[in-house]
Scaffold this active site. Structure first.
Site, mmCIF file in Angstrom:
data_model
loop_
_atom_site.group_PDB
_atom_site.id
_atom_site.type_symbol
_atom_site.label_atom_id
_atom_site.label_comp_id
_atom_site.label_asym_id
_atom_site.label_seq_id
_atom_site.Cartn_x
_atom_site.Cartn_y
_atom_site.Cartn_z
ATOM 1 N N CYS A 147 -2.266 -3.352 15.262
ATOM 2 C CA CYS A 147 -1.943 -2.854 13.922
ATOM 3 C C CYS A 147 -2.395 -3.816 12.832
ATOM 4 O O CYS A 147 -2.099 -5.011 12.874
ATOM 5 C CB CYS A 147 -0.437 -2.623 13.813
ATOM 6 S SG CYS A 147 0.074 -1.934 12.231
ATOM 7 N N GLU B 61 0.832 -1.205 0.000
ATOM 8 C CA GLU B 61 0.000 0.000 0.000
ATOM 9 C C GLU B 61 0.864 1.252 0.000
ATOM 10 O O GLU B 61 1.944 1.276 0.580
ATOM 11 C CB GLU B 61 -0.864 0.055 1.261
ATOM 12 C CG GLU B 61 -1.904 -1.012 1.385
ATOM 13 C CD GLU B 61 -2.662 -0.888 2.700
ATOM 14 O OE1 GLU B 61 -2.480 0.120 3.404
ATOM 15 O OE2 GLU B 61 -3.438 -1.802 3.013
ATOM 16 N N CYS C 90 2.743 8.585 2.053
ATOM 17 C CA CYS C 90 3.151 7.623 3.079
ATOM 18 C C CYS C 90 3.534 6.326 2.378
ATOM 19 O O CYS C 90 2.686 5.701 1.727
ATOM 20 C CB CYS C 90 2.021 7.391 4.079
ATOM 21 S SG CYS C 90 2.409 6.186 5.368
ATOM 22 N N CYS D 291 2.824 -5.656 16.481
ATOM 23 C CA CYS D 291 2.038 -4.760 17.334
ATOM 24 C C CYS D 291 0.581 -5.232 17.329
ATOM 25 O O CYS D 291 -0.016 -5.420 16.268
ATOM 26 C CB CYS D 291 2.145 -3.326 16.845
ATOM 27 S SG CYS D 291 3.837 -2.680 16.877
ATOM 28 N N CYS E 295 4.735 -7.268 7.986
ATOM 29 C CA CYS E 295 5.513 -6.725 9.100
ATOM 30 C C CYS E 295 5.657 -7.779 10.182
ATOM 31 O O CYS E 295 4.696 -8.463 10.525
ATOM 32 C CB CYS E 295 4.828 -5.478 9.658
ATOM 33 S SG CYS E 295 5.757 -4.655 10.977
ATOM 34 N N CYS F 297 -3.434 1.242 8.541
ATOM 35 C CA CYS F 297 -2.269 0.838 7.767
ATOM 36 C C CYS F 297 -2.262 -0.672 7.576
ATOM 37 O O CYS F 297 -2.304 -1.438 8.519
ATOM 38 C CB CYS F 297 -0.998 1.281 8.486
ATOM 39 S SG CYS F 297 0.500 0.860 7.605
#
Length: 350
Positions: A122, A95, A108, A119, A115, A338
């Site tokens: 997230c 993205e 961004c 977290c 990832c 995100c």
């Protein structure tokens, strides 16, 4: 991508000059090529009129102009926030988000496919890291978004934040070359003060970033005021607890003298209490910083909820002489969290 050709977007100026010398080209040809591709938008070596034809043939035999496939483009009608879903050469997707502000357009960018930081709140971590992005995959996010703006008679981006999918400092060497290309006056030419990199707290890379890019901005994804809570929300804290992180930030500021941005997502009944605000004030007292409070974009796959105490939390911070702002909500109608758009795509939701 052809196996015997590399993407021209994979090189910062120093590495392209070195590559050109090995091919028998002149060192100054690298600056010429940079100007053609980044400042004039040329993607055809034959159109580079100030480069010798013999050199053009060498370029054509060794480099290609690759691009992403655009899987989807979503535009929030309220604020023009635009989210791009790009397909990479290996069919993976990332993205990139374009945001409109009074001062211009900000982008961004993502740094990884997925990832591994884990977290809990997230959406990026819903799908684990498959790989880090290559240099050209960093660069092409900017190139393709700038092309989109040009096609729509808009001005190029004026600011960049590396806060998309992935942990930028977990891909530091490629990030470094990308930042060099961004900042290079022969390339994209974005001023250092207009570039921000966000990290969840990889301590050794914070110091390295300060030495490598002392004029660029650093943001810390903090989200908790004590180790006990941060350990639960952000597994990275087990490796780099808050005392270690705070020491690194002090060292960073000795190097750069920069004010650090602190990102703090408010989660309902978890980190939004007056006690948390007071702990946050104490934690950050030795640091020259400002706090950016963020309203949580809820994700169906976890239990976290948006806090209703954002204004109250902000008042406590501001009344104690620390600069605190509340981030404007953007793109809430287009899978704003995100990594959410990518996760939806991978699950076959569109």
């Amino acid at each position: 991508m052809s196996t015997n050709k590399t993407s021209i977007y994979s090189y910062d100026l120093i590495s392209l000059e070195e590559k050109f010398l090995t091919l028998g080209l002149k060192k100054f040809n690298a600056k010429q090529v940079f100007q053609w591709i980044y400042q004039k938008g040329i993607t055809d070596f034959d159109k580079m009129s100030n480069i010798a034809k013999s050199s053009i043939e060498i370029l054509k035999n060794n480099f290609i102009f690759n691009q992403f496939k655009i899987i989807n483009t979503l535009i929030d009608p309220r604020d023009e926030t635009t989210k791009f879903l790009f397909e990479l050469s290996d069919k993976r997707v990332i993205e990139t988000v374009l945001m409109k502000f009074d001062y211009g357009y900000s982008i961004c960018v993502s740094s990884q496919v997925g990832c591994n930081m884990g977290c809990k709140f997230c959406a990026s971590g819903l799908l684990k890291k498959i790989r880090s992005l290559n240099v050209d995959e960093f660069v092409l996010q900017v190139v393709m978004v700038n092309n989109y703006l040009k096609q729509n008679n808009k001005t190029p981006i004026s600011n960049l934040v590396c806060m998309g999918i992935g942990e930028p400092f977990d891909n530091y060497e490629n990030l470094k070359k990308f930042l060099n290309i961004l900042n290079d006056p022969f390339a994209i030419g974005l001023g250092a003060r207009h570039i921000t990199v966000s990290t969840c707290g990889l301590v050794s890379k914070i110091i390295q970033f300060g030495n490598d890019f002392p004029q660029m901005n650093l943001d810390i994804s903090l989200h908790a005021p004590n180790d006990e809570l941060r350990n639960k929300l952000m597994p990275v804290n087990n490796a780099y607890p808050l005392p270690m992180l705070m020491d690194a930030l002090k060292q960073y500021q000795k190097i750069t003298k920069n004010r650090i941005g602190i990102e703090y997502i408010l989660l309902k009944n978890i980190n939004d209490t007056p006690q948390c605000a007071k702990q946050l004030l104490k934690l950050l007292k030795p640091i020259y910083c400002y706090i950016n409070l963020i309203r949580y974009n809820e994700v169906a796959e976890n239990e976290f909820k948006t806090s209703e105490k954002v204004n109250d939390f902000s008042k406590i911070l501001n009344s104690n002489n620390i600069i605190c702002t509340i981030r404007l909500e953007r793109g809430s109608k287009i899978a704003a969290a995100c990594g959410q758009l990518r996760a939806n795509y991978e699950k076959g939701k569109f």
